[in-house]
Design a protein around this motif. Structure first.
Motif, PDB file in Angstrom:
ATOM      1  N   ARG A 314       1.754  -4.550  31.384  1.00 33.13           N
ATOM      2  CA  ARG A 314       0.547  -4.986  30.653  1.00 33.13           C
ATOM      3  C   ARG A 314       0.698  -4.735  29.150  1.00 33.13           C
ATOM      4  O   ARG A 314       0.203  -5.504  28.332  1.00 33.13           O
ATOM      5  CB  ARG A 314      -0.696  -4.258  31.160  1.00 33.13           C
ATOM      6  CG  ARG A 314      -1.340  -4.698  32.470  1.00 33.13           C
ATOM      7  CD  ARG A 314      -0.500  -5.472  33.412  1.00 33.13           C
ATOM      8  NE  ARG A 314      -1.087  -5.591  34.750  1.00 33.13           N
ATOM      9  CZ  ARG A 314      -0.393  -5.731  35.859  1.00 33.13           C
ATOM     10  NH1 ARG A 314       0.937  -5.785  35.836  1.00 33.13           N
ATOM     11  NH2 ARG A 314      -0.996  -5.854  37.026  1.00 33.13           N
ATOM     12  N   LEU A 315       1.403  -3.629  28.809  1.00 30.73           N
ATOM     13  CA  LEU A 315       1.634  -3.364  27.381  1.00 30.73           C
ATOM     14  C   LEU A 315       2.517  -4.452  26.777  1.00 30.73           C
ATOM     15  O   LEU A 315       2.258  -4.945  25.678  1.00 30.73           O
ATOM     16  CB  LEU A 315       2.295  -1.995  27.187  1.00 30.73           C
ATOM     17  CG  LEU A 315       1.339  -0.807  27.185  1.00 30.73           C
ATOM     18  CD1 LEU A 315       2.089   0.513  27.306  1.00 30.73           C
ATOM     19  CD2 LEU A 315       0.493  -0.795  25.917  1.00 30.73           C
ATOM     20  N   GLN A 316       3.547  -4.847  27.552  1.00 28.64           N
ATOM     21  CA  GLN A 316       4.444  -5.913  27.051  1.00 28.64           C
ATOM     22  C   GLN A 316       3.668  -7.209  26.867  1.00 28.64           C
ATOM     23  O   GLN A 316       3.731  -7.874  25.840  1.00 28.64           O
ATOM     24  CB  GLN A 316       5.582  -6.156  28.040  1.00 28.64           C
ATOM     25  CG  GLN A 316       6.689  -5.142  27.902  1.00 28.64           C
ATOM     26  CD  GLN A 316       7.628  -5.128  29.101  1.00 28.64           C
ATOM     27  OE1 GLN A 316       7.361  -5.793  30.112  1.00 28.64           O
ATOM     28  NE2 GLN A 316       8.705  -4.378  29.012  1.00 28.64           N
ATOM     29  N   GLU A 319       1.196  -7.066  23.974  1.00 28.84           N
ATOM     30  CA  GLU A 319       1.817  -7.150  22.652  1.00 28.84           C
ATOM     31  C   GLU A 319       2.009  -8.599  22.236  1.00 28.84           C
ATOM     32  O   GLU A 319       1.753  -8.979  21.103  1.00 28.84           O
ATOM     33  CB  GLU A 319       3.150  -6.420  22.702  1.00 28.84           C
ATOM     34  CG  GLU A 319       3.636  -6.028  21.322  1.00 28.84           C
ATOM     35  CD  GLU A 319       4.876  -5.149  21.400  1.00 28.84           C
ATOM     36  OE1 GLU A 319       4.801  -4.106  22.068  1.00 28.84           O
ATOM     37  OE2 GLU A 319       5.898  -5.542  20.821  1.00 28.84           O
ATOM     38  N   MET A 320       2.400  -9.435  23.211  1.00 30.77           N
ATOM     39  CA  MET A 320       2.592 -10.858  22.883  1.00 30.77           C
ATOM     40  C   MET A 320       1.266 -11.530  22.538  1.00 30.77           C
ATOM     41  O   MET A 320       1.223 -12.551  21.881  1.00 30.77           O
ATOM     42  CB  MET A 320       3.256 -11.562  24.065  1.00 30.77           C
ATOM     43  CG  MET A 320       4.729 -11.213  24.172  1.00 30.77           C
ATOM     44  SD  MET A 320       5.571 -12.225  25.384  1.00 30.77           S
ATOM     45  CE  MET A 320       5.089 -11.465  26.896  1.00 30.77           C
ATOM     46  N   LYS A 321       0.193 -10.948  23.015  1.00 27.98           N
ATOM     47  CA  LYS A 321      -1.130 -11.542  22.758  1.00 27.98           C
ATOM     48  C   LYS A 321      -1.845 -10.842  21.602  1.00 27.98           C
ATOM     49  O   LYS A 321      -3.050 -10.992  21.403  1.00 27.98           O
ATOM     50  CB  LYS A 321      -1.977 -11.450  24.031  1.00 27.98           C
ATOM     51  CG  LYS A 321      -1.362 -12.228  25.193  1.00 27.98           C
ATOM     52  CD  LYS A 321      -2.139 -12.003  26.487  1.00 27.98           C
ATOM     53  CE  LYS A 321      -1.546 -12.789  27.641  1.00 27.98           C
ATOM     54  NZ  LYS A 321      -0.194 -12.307  28.048  1.00 27.98           N
ATOM     55  N   ILE A 328      -4.920  -1.664  25.285  1.00 27.67           N
ATOM     56  CA  ILE A 328      -4.393  -1.921  26.629  1.00 27.67           C
ATOM     57  C   ILE A 328      -4.433  -0.637  27.460  1.00 27.67           C
ATOM     58  O   ILE A 328      -4.875  -0.626  28.609  1.00 27.67           O
ATOM     59  CB  ILE A 328      -2.930  -2.443  26.549  1.00 27.67           C
ATOM     60  CG1 ILE A 328      -2.889  -3.782  25.806  1.00 27.67           C
ATOM     61  CG2 ILE A 328      -2.281  -2.548  27.928  1.00 27.67           C
ATOM     62  CD1 ILE A 328      -3.386  -4.964  26.586  1.00 27.67           C
ATOM     63  N   ILE A 329      -3.984   0.463  26.855  1.00 31.13           N
ATOM     64  CA  ILE A 329      -3.933   1.718  27.616  1.00 31.13           C
ATOM     65  C   ILE A 329      -5.333   2.139  28.039  1.00 31.13           C
ATOM     66  O   ILE A 329      -5.594   2.432  29.208  1.00 31.13           O
ATOM     67  CB  ILE A 329      -3.248   2.836  26.792  1.00 31.13           C
ATOM     68  CG1 ILE A 329      -1.763   2.512  26.627  1.00 31.13           C
ATOM     69  CG2 ILE A 329      -3.420   4.204  27.452  1.00 31.13           C
ATOM     70  CD1 ILE A 329      -1.020   3.382  25.642  1.00 31.13           C
TER      71      ILE A 329
END
Ligand code: PEP
Ligand code: MN
Length: 356
Positions: A314-316, A319-321, A328-329
């Motif tokens: 979800r972090l990855q 990041e793209m969004k 996110i965390i």
């Protein structure tokens, strides 16, 4: 907008200027700017003994005189009933309660008791720990003592995690205070949030964009010589530049076209939020199914590797969004917690089922 600024009366030990002259010099500069209140730390709460603890009672007259000479009401920090008594006797116009005092309900109550029958505005800094109820408790104690002119000061919160700020802003806490008490003015103290000069302008603008009612900014004519918090003080010249560069926006406007566009955008937000909630409910019903499945196969609810995997992916994706890691965390911690609650309920149901 009320802006207060001031010094911490400190160069009293140096030869080039004593504190009385210093406060007059600074007040003289501030009086020419968009500053509405002069602040000074007469009694300074210091972490370690031996640090400069403020000039003490003598400074009350100095700041009051400097205020009168420059047409500025003055404010000092009070941390006990003796401070209150002395400040009121010296004609101090506004009192403030510091972050290290707000954390202590005994002290706040003693200050409130000392203020019964007195009509003086009191500003209350948030407690050092991010606990909204403690902050609200201080307002309630003062309110019960008859103090009606209350102002909140947001000075950030102490945090164990590494941060670029001296005190993390945690904006959601003052925002929640504003939501619950819309009539309570809130001032932001970017100096104590930042702890470092370069961060002060951006924080000041952030606060105004969040509809804060004012700013409290530490000012010193020679910050490098300041005996407390020297890294977070602006020179009067820098303060003036900052005040002139701040954009003051309106919380609402009468312009019909603007309001229409805003309404449309808000409708979009409402629709998106509804979709988020539907998706969350769907996610939780899948979690329930997983809970049942785990129960039927005698598996624990928490599988740490799976949780790590969720966070990582979800972090990855976030990041793209362009969604921040922190968002996110925190969001996934909440979602995961709710998911575990659902699964625990499913498990409990089965235990109850077996017991009956
Ligand atoms: C101050 O305002 O100088 C001060 C001591 O701040 P705080 O109570 O926010 O730490
Ligand atoms: Mn300080």
């Amino acid at each position: 907008m009320a802006i207060s600024a001031g010094a911490a009366f400190d160069n009293w030990r140096t030869l080039w200027l004593n504190s009385e002259e210093q406060i007059h010099a600074i007040a003289g500069e501030l009086g020419k700017m968009k500053v509405q209140v002069l602040r000074g730390g007469i009694w300074k709460p210091r972490t370690r003994p031996g640090s400069f603890q403020g000039i003490g009672s003598d400074g009350l007259k100095w700041i009051k005189d400097a205020g009168i000479a420059n047409n500025l009401p003055v404010t000092v920090e009070v941390a006990n009933p003796r401070h209150v008594e002395e400040a009121l006797k010296a004609g101090i116009d506004v009192l403030w309660i510091g972050a290290r005092t707000t954390v202590n309900p005994f002290l706040v109550q003693e200050i409130a008791d000392a203020l019964v029958g007195v009509d003086v505005p009191v500003m209350v800094k948030n407690p050092i720990n991010p606990e909204l109820e403690l902050w609200i408790g201080a307002f309630e104690r003062l309110n019960q003592a008859g103090i009606k002119k209350l102002v909140a000061i947001h000075r950030g919160f102490s945090s164990a995690s590494q941060s670029r700020y001296r005190n993390a802003p945690n904006w959601q806490i003052p925002i929640e205070l504003k939501r619950r008490y819309p009539d309570l003015p809130i001032v932001c103290d970017p100096s104590h949030i930042a702890g470092a000069r370069p961060l002060i302008p951006q924080l000041s603008q952030n606060a105004l964009d969040l509809n804060f009612d004012g700013l409290m900014i530490e000012t010193h004519n020679h910050p490098e010589k300041a005996l407390s918090d020297k890294d977070q003080q602006l020179t009067p010249v820098a303060l003036n530049e900052l005040l002139n560069s701040l954009v003051i926006r309106q919380a609402s406007v009468d312009d019909a076209i603007f309001m229409n566009v805003l309404e449309e955008l808000r409708d979009q937000i409402d629709a998106i939020d509804e979709r988020i909630l539907i998706l969350m409910a769907e996610r939780m019903s899948v979690a329930n199914e997983i809970g049942q499945y785990k129960r039927d196969n005698n598996m624990t609810i928490l599988q740490v590797e799976r949780w790590n995997e969720i966070l990582k992916t979800r972090l990855q994706s976030g990041e793209m969004k362009e969604l921040s890691d922190e968002f996110i965390i925190r969001m996934y911690e909440l979602i995961h917690q709710e998911s575990i609650r659902h699964q625990t309920e499913v498990m409990n149901r089965s235990v109850q089922g077996k017991a009956t």
